[in-house]
Write a protein that holds these residues in place. Structure first.
Motif, PDB file in Angstrom:
ATOM      1  N   VAL A  12       0.845  -1.198   0.000  1.00  0.00           N
ATOM      2  CA  VAL A  12       0.000   0.000   0.000  1.00  0.00           C
ATOM      3  C   VAL A  12       0.882   1.251   0.000  1.00  0.00           C
ATOM      4  CG1 VAL A  12      -1.752   1.295   1.281  1.00  0.00           C
ATOM      5  CG2 VAL A  12      -1.927  -1.199   1.085  1.00  0.00           C
ATOM      6  N   GLU A  13       1.962   1.219   0.744  1.00  0.00           N
ATOM      7  CA  GLU A  13       2.903   2.343   0.758  1.00  0.00           C
ATOM      8  C   GLU A  13       3.523   2.553  -0.626  1.00  0.00           C
ATOM      9  OE1 GLU A  13       7.105   3.499   2.903  1.00  0.00           O
ATOM     10  OE2 GLU A  13       5.686   2.237   3.997  1.00  0.00           O
ATOM     11  N   ALA A  14       3.885   1.451  -1.289  1.00  0.00           N
ATOM     12  CA  ALA A  14       4.457   1.544  -2.640  1.00  0.00           C
ATOM     13  C   ALA A  14       3.446   2.150  -3.608  1.00  0.00           C
ATOM     14  CB  ALA A  14       4.899   0.168  -3.122  1.00  0.00           C
ATOM     15  N   LEU A  15       2.183   1.773  -3.480  1.00  0.00           N
ATOM     16  CA  LEU A  15       1.141   2.353  -4.344  1.00  0.00           C
ATOM     17  C   LEU A  15       1.007   3.849  -4.097  1.00  0.00           C
ATOM     18  CD1 LEU A  15      -1.560  -0.446  -4.047  1.00  0.00           C
ATOM     19  CD2 LEU A  15      -0.332   0.202  -6.132  1.00  0.00           C
ATOM     20  N   ALA A  16       1.045   4.247  -2.839  1.00  0.00           N
ATOM     21  CA  ALA A  16       0.927   5.670  -2.501  1.00  0.00           C
ATOM     22  C   ALA A  16       2.071   6.478  -3.115  1.00  0.00           C
ATOM     23  CB  ALA A  16       0.900   5.844  -0.987  1.00  0.00           C
ATOM     24  N   GLU A  17       3.262   5.901  -3.127  1.00  0.00           N
ATOM     25  CA  GLU A  17       4.423   6.587  -3.683  1.00  0.00           C
ATOM     26  C   GLU A  17       4.476   6.511  -5.210  1.00  0.00           C
ATOM     27  OE1 GLU A  17       7.895   4.994  -1.788  1.00  0.00           O
ATOM     28  OE2 GLU A  17       7.224   5.629   0.202  1.00  0.00           O
ATOM     29  N   GLY A  18       4.130   5.352  -5.773  1.00  0.00           N
ATOM     30  CA  GLY A  18       4.290   5.146  -7.210  1.00  0.00           C
ATOM     31  C   GLY A  18       3.128   5.609  -8.068  1.00  0.00           C
ATOM     32  N   CYS A  19       1.988   5.796  -7.444  1.00  0.00           N
ATOM     33  CA  CYS A  19       0.784   6.219  -8.183  1.00  0.00           C
ATOM     34  C   CYS A  19       0.288   7.546  -7.603  1.00  0.00           C
ATOM     35  CB  CYS A  19      -0.306   5.144  -8.091  1.00  0.00           C
ATOM     36  SG  CYS A  19       0.173   3.526  -8.708  1.00  0.00           S
ATOM     37  N   PRO A  20       0.941   8.645  -7.953  1.00  0.00           N
ATOM     38  CA  PRO A  20       0.623   9.930  -7.321  1.00  0.00           C
ATOM     39  C   PRO A  20      -0.793  10.426  -7.616  1.00  0.00           C
ATOM     40  CG  PRO A  20       2.116  10.236  -9.174  1.00  0.00           C
ATOM     41  CD  PRO A  20       2.003   8.767  -8.951  1.00  0.00           C
ATOM     42  N   ARG A  21      -1.429   9.910  -8.642  1.00  0.00           N
ATOM     43  CA  ARG A  21      -2.790  10.337  -8.992  1.00  0.00           C
ATOM     44  C   ARG A  21      -3.869   9.475  -8.345  1.00  0.00           C
ATOM     45  NH1 ARG A  21      -0.998  11.223 -15.149  1.00  0.00           N
ATOM     46  NH2 ARG A  21      -0.118  13.294 -14.862  1.00  0.00           N
ATOM     47  N   LEU A  22      -3.467   8.485  -7.579  1.00  0.00           N
ATOM     48  CA  LEU A  22      -4.423   7.567  -6.959  1.00  0.00           C
ATOM     49  C   LEU A  22      -5.364   8.339  -6.042  1.00  0.00           C
ATOM     50  CD1 LEU A  22      -4.971   4.501  -7.000  1.00  0.00           C
ATOM     51  CD2 LEU A  22      -3.615   4.332  -4.922  1.00  0.00           C
ATOM     52  N   SER A  23      -6.654   8.309  -6.380  1.00  0.00           N
ATOM     53  CA  SER A  23      -7.647   9.023  -5.572  1.00  0.00           C
ATOM     54  C   SER A  23      -8.732   8.094  -5.040  1.00  0.00           C
ATOM     55  CB  SER A  23      -8.275  10.162  -6.376  1.00  0.00           C
ATOM     56  OG  SER A  23      -8.916   9.668  -7.532  1.00  0.00           O
ATOM     57  N   VAL A  24      -8.834   6.877  -5.586  1.00  0.00           N
ATOM     58  CA  VAL A  24      -9.806   5.893  -5.115  1.00  0.00           C
ATOM     59  C   VAL A  24      -9.065   4.575  -4.894  1.00  0.00           C
ATOM     60  CG1 VAL A  24     -11.902   4.598  -5.670  1.00  0.00           C
ATOM     61  CG2 VAL A  24     -11.689   6.982  -6.401  1.00  0.00           C
ATOM     62  N   LEU A  25      -9.094   4.096  -3.641  1.00  0.00           N
ATOM     63  CA  LEU A  25      -8.446   2.835  -3.306  1.00  0.00           C
ATOM     64  C   LEU A  25      -9.389   2.034  -2.418  1.00  0.00           C
ATOM     65  CD1 LEU A  25      -5.934   1.019  -3.334  1.00  0.00           C
ATOM     66  CD2 LEU A  25      -5.086   2.308  -1.358  1.00  0.00           C
ATOM     67  N   HIS A  26      -9.821   0.886  -2.922  1.00  0.00           N
ATOM     68  CA  HIS A  26     -10.727   0.015  -2.164  1.00  0.00           C
ATOM     69  C   HIS A  26      -9.906  -1.132  -1.589  1.00  0.00           C
ATOM     70  CE1 HIS A  26     -14.650   1.231  -4.424  1.00  0.00           C
ATOM     71  NE2 HIS A  26     -13.926   2.268  -4.058  1.00  0.00           N
TER      72      HIS A  26
END
Length: 159
Positions: free
Chosen positions: A140-154
């Motif tokens: 989840v931390e990697a997603l937060a760092e690698g996907c800066p446009r992530l606005s919806v995470l289920h």
């Protein structure tokens, strides 16, 4: 609730729609490898593809499709039973323009796939991972760092 009868001839007919940009085949229980190959070879303009709950979809077929469908922006694979980390890793690399990815209830998916998504899909803004049991805080931390446009995470039911 999906089409119960989807023949190879239907797949061939769909393959004639070479300008197709969106295709929803959710729940098509008889969707064959031949049909999917024909569609992916001819419909290379697809931007949105829903293959969720298609029990005959194999990792090998999905990988071949992903190599051809490089314009995909949305891919829905919820409840596809045969997906594993290796498959999703390669899909993420091939379809790096993804903005929405739905992997809900894909029980074979864990951290390796999510690390690859984080590295390969910088445009991703929606990621659905409900019911994945192999997801850790590191992913989840990697997603937060690698996907800066992530606005919806289920992440519900990711125990």
């Amino acid at each position: 609730h999906g089409c119960q009868v989807f023949s190879d001839s239907m797949g061939s007919q769909l393959a004639l729609c070479t300008h197709l940009e969106e295709l929803d085949l959710y729940g098509c229980t008889q969707l064959s490898s031949n049909s999917l190959q024909a569609i992916s070879m001819a419909c290379t303009r697809l931007r949105v593809l829903n293959l969720g709950d298609c029990p005959l979809l194999s990792s090998a077929v999905l990988l071949n499709m992903a190599k051809r469908l490089v314009c995909l922006q949305e891919l829905h694979l919820a409840r596809v039973k045969h997906l594993d980390d290796e498959c999703v890793q390669q899909v993420a690399v091939s379809c790096s323009q993804l903005r929405k990815l739905n992997l809900n209830e894909c029980k074979g998916i864990g951290d390796p796939a999510l690390f690859s998504i984080a590295r390969s899909c910088p445009h991703l803004h929606t990621l659905k991972l409900r019911g994945l049991f192999k997801v850790t805080d590191c992913a989840v931390e990697a997603l937060a760092e690698g996907c800066p446009r992530l606005s919806v995470l289920h992440l519900s039911r990711c125990d």
